[in-house]
Motif scaffolding. Structure first.
Motif, PDB file in Angstrom:
ATOM      1  N   UNK A   1       0.768  -1.236   0.000  1.00 30.76           N
ATOM      2  CA  UNK A   1       0.000   0.000   0.000  1.00 30.76           C
ATOM      3  C   UNK A   1       0.794   1.278   0.000  1.00 30.76           C
ATOM      4  N   UNK A   2       2.107   1.193  -0.224  1.00 28.15           N
ATOM      5  CA  UNK A   2       2.925   2.403  -0.321  1.00 28.15           C
ATOM      6  C   UNK A   2       2.903   2.930  -1.755  1.00 28.15           C
ATOM      7  N   UNK A   3       3.125   4.242  -1.900  1.00 27.63           N
ATOM      8  CA  UNK A   3       3.150   4.828  -3.247  1.00 27.63           C
ATOM      9  C   UNK A   3       4.333   4.299  -4.055  1.00 27.63           C
ATOM     10  N   UNK A   4       5.447   4.101  -3.357  1.00 28.97           N
ATOM     11  CA  UNK A   4       6.655   3.612  -4.025  1.00 28.97           C
ATOM     12  C   UNK A   4       7.642   3.160  -2.956  1.00 28.97           C
ATOM     13  N   UNK A   5       8.799   2.689  -3.385  1.00 34.27           N
ATOM     14  CA  UNK A   5       9.804   2.180  -2.443  1.00 34.27           C
ATOM     15  C   UNK A   5      10.339   3.286  -1.539  1.00 34.27           C
ATOM     16  N   UNK A   6      10.488   4.483  -2.082  1.00 29.62           N
ATOM     17  CA  UNK A   6      10.980   5.601  -1.273  1.00 29.62           C
ATOM     18  C   UNK A   6      10.045   5.869  -0.094  1.00 29.62           C
ATOM     19  N   UNK A   7       8.751   5.802  -0.350  1.00 26.37           N
ATOM     20  CA  UNK A   7       7.753   6.018   0.707  1.00 26.37           C
ATOM     21  C   UNK A   7       7.866   4.939   1.779  1.00 26.37           C
ATOM     22  N   UNK A   8       8.035   3.689   1.368  1.00 22.17           N
ATOM     23  CA  UNK A   8       8.181   2.600   2.338  1.00 22.17           C
ATOM     24  C   UNK A   8       9.467   2.771   3.142  1.00 22.17           C
ATOM     25  N   UNK A   9      10.565   3.124   2.470  1.00 26.87           N
ATOM     26  CA  UNK A   9      11.832   3.332   3.183  1.00 26.87           C
ATOM     27  C   UNK A   9      11.691   4.421   4.240  1.00 26.87           C
ATOM     28  N   UNK A  10      11.025   5.502   3.875  1.00 22.54           N
ATOM     29  CA  UNK A  10      10.855   6.623   4.795  1.00 22.54           C
ATOM     30  C   UNK A  10      10.042   6.203   6.018  1.00 22.54           C
ATOM     31  N   UNK A  11       8.966   5.439   5.799  1.00 26.66           N
ATOM     32  CA  UNK A  11       8.128   5.023   6.924  1.00 26.66           C
ATOM     33  C   UNK A  11       8.857   4.029   7.816  1.00 26.66           C
ATOM     34  N   UNK A  12       9.635   3.122   7.248  1.00 24.12           N
ATOM     35  CA  UNK A  12      10.410   2.176   8.047  1.00 24.12           C
ATOM     36  C   UNK A  12      11.424   2.915   8.918  1.00 24.12           C
TER      37      UNK A  12
ATOM     38  N   UNK B   1       9.196   4.848  11.748  1.00 27.64           N
ATOM     39  CA  UNK B   1       8.515   4.032  12.751  1.00 27.64           C
ATOM     40  C   UNK B   1       9.413   3.002  13.401  1.00 27.64           C
ATOM     41  N   UNK B   2      10.387   2.489  12.654  1.00 31.79           N
ATOM     42  CA  UNK B   2      11.192   1.392  13.174  1.00 31.79           C
ATOM     43  C   UNK B   2      12.674   1.627  13.279  1.00 31.79           C
ATOM     44  N   UNK B   3      13.128   2.777  12.739  1.00 27.60           N
ATOM     45  CA  UNK B   3      14.570   3.077  12.691  1.00 27.60           C
ATOM     46  C   UNK B   3      15.343   1.956  12.008  1.00 27.60           C
ATOM     47  N   UNK B   4      14.699   1.349  11.004  1.00 23.88           N
ATOM     48  CA  UNK B   4      15.304   0.289  10.224  1.00 23.88           C
ATOM     49  C   UNK B   4      14.966   0.525   8.764  1.00 23.88           C
ATOM     50  N   UNK B   5      15.565  -0.250   7.878  1.00 28.10           N
ATOM     51  CA  UNK B   5      15.182  -0.239   6.475  1.00 28.10           C
ATOM     52  C   UNK B   5      14.484  -1.563   6.156  1.00 28.10           C
ATOM     53  N   UNK B   6      13.695  -1.624   5.095  1.00 30.22           N
ATOM     54  CA  UNK B   6      13.017  -2.874   4.746  1.00 30.22           C
ATOM     55  C   UNK B   6      13.990  -4.040   4.571  1.00 30.22           C
ATOM     56  N   UNK B   7      15.185  -3.763   4.110  1.00 34.08           N
ATOM     57  CA  UNK B   7      16.160  -4.851   3.912  1.00 34.08           C
ATOM     58  C   UNK B   7      16.662  -5.429   5.232  1.00 34.08           C
ATOM     59  N   UNK B   8      16.393  -4.748   6.365  1.00 28.01           N
ATOM     60  CA  UNK B   8      16.823  -5.253   7.673  1.00 28.01           C
ATOM     61  C   UNK B   8      15.866  -6.312   8.232  1.00 28.01           C
ATOM     62  N   UNK B   9      14.679  -6.416   7.644  1.00 21.98           N
ATOM     63  CA  UNK B   9      13.669  -7.333   8.197  1.00 21.98           C
ATOM     64  C   UNK B   9      14.057  -8.778   7.959  1.00 21.98           C
TER      65      UNK B   9
END
Length: 245
Positions: free
Chosen positions: A223-234, A237-245
């Protein structure tokens, strides 16, 4: 070792889960606990099985860092369902957002007999049974959580945080401004922030289940507009990047 225990069925509208951490650590250890839209009460037991003042942990919008010292760690928590804490107190939940408060404030939550009896119980599962029974006995005098906000929470969760505030307000038949005020008082954050947290939690689960999928596709699926939006939210909210999951 971390375990969760379900509440009595009569309390499931108020309590999400009970959780227990019990184990030995050799060195000082700090762990970030991600925002989940819930309020927790945490009991910390020492080596003599005594408890200090419980802590009330408000709704978080960034990771909560918990530091444990070497030795045995024995903690138990009550994780309230979003808005569930309002059954015990009329304090607006936004007043404790991103805060950890020792519980003399919350003598309204437990009576003195509760604090006397709980340390005398030595087995963790029996403690949980005791807390279940304590709350069941209090049900007749608890406040009723706001049903409109409870319904809004269920809609947000069902849609993984991907509905607009306008659509949510329509679902509960309130104007946006009134809906946002009621939601913040009961949950501790705005409906937009709570939706962001639910989307973040969904994206973390999605990433763990779809390890071969590229991050751009994941961002759109969540549901993010793009990857940049997801990176920013991670990061927010989590002080992490999606690749850290």
């Amino acid at each position: 070792m971390y375990n969760e225990y379900p509440p009595d069925i009569r309390l499931q509208h108020l309590i999400e889960t009970y959780w227990v951490t019990d184990g030995m650590i050799d060195t000082r250890f700090t762990q970030g606990i991600m925002p989940d839209g819930c309020v927790d009460i945490i009991f910390d037991f020492d080596h003599d099985n005594c408890i200090g003042l419980p802590q009330l942990v408000g709704t978080m919008t960034s990771p909560l860092e918990v530091t444990c010292q070497p030795g045995r760690v024995l903690m138990m928590g009550i994780r309230f369902a979003p808005g569930g804490i309002t059954a015990l107190t009329h304090i607006p939940v936004y007043e404790i957002t991103n805060r950890i408060i020792e519980l003399p404030l919350a003598d309204m939550l437990f009576d003195s007999a509760f604090y006397i009896s709980l340390p005398e119980i030595t087995e963790m599962e029996k403690r949980i049974t005791y807390i279940n029974q304590y709350f069941i006995e209090q049900l007749h005098k608890l406040y009723l959580p706001d049903r409109q906000i409870g319904f809004a929470v269920s809609v947000i969760r069902k849609n993984n945080g991907q509905l607009s505030v306008r659509k949510l307000a329509e679902e509960v038949c309130l104007c946006e401004r009134h809906f946002e005020r009621k939601f913040k008082a009961a949950i501790g954050t705005t409906p937009k922030m709570f939706s962001n947290v639910m989307r973040f939690q969904f994206a973390r689960r999605y990433l763990k289940m779809h390890t071969e999928e590229n991050l751009f596709s994941v961002s759109l699926a969540c549901g993010y507009h793009d990857l940049s939006h997801m990176n920013k939210e991670f990061r927010s909210l989590g002080k992490i990047s999606p690749s850290d999951v």
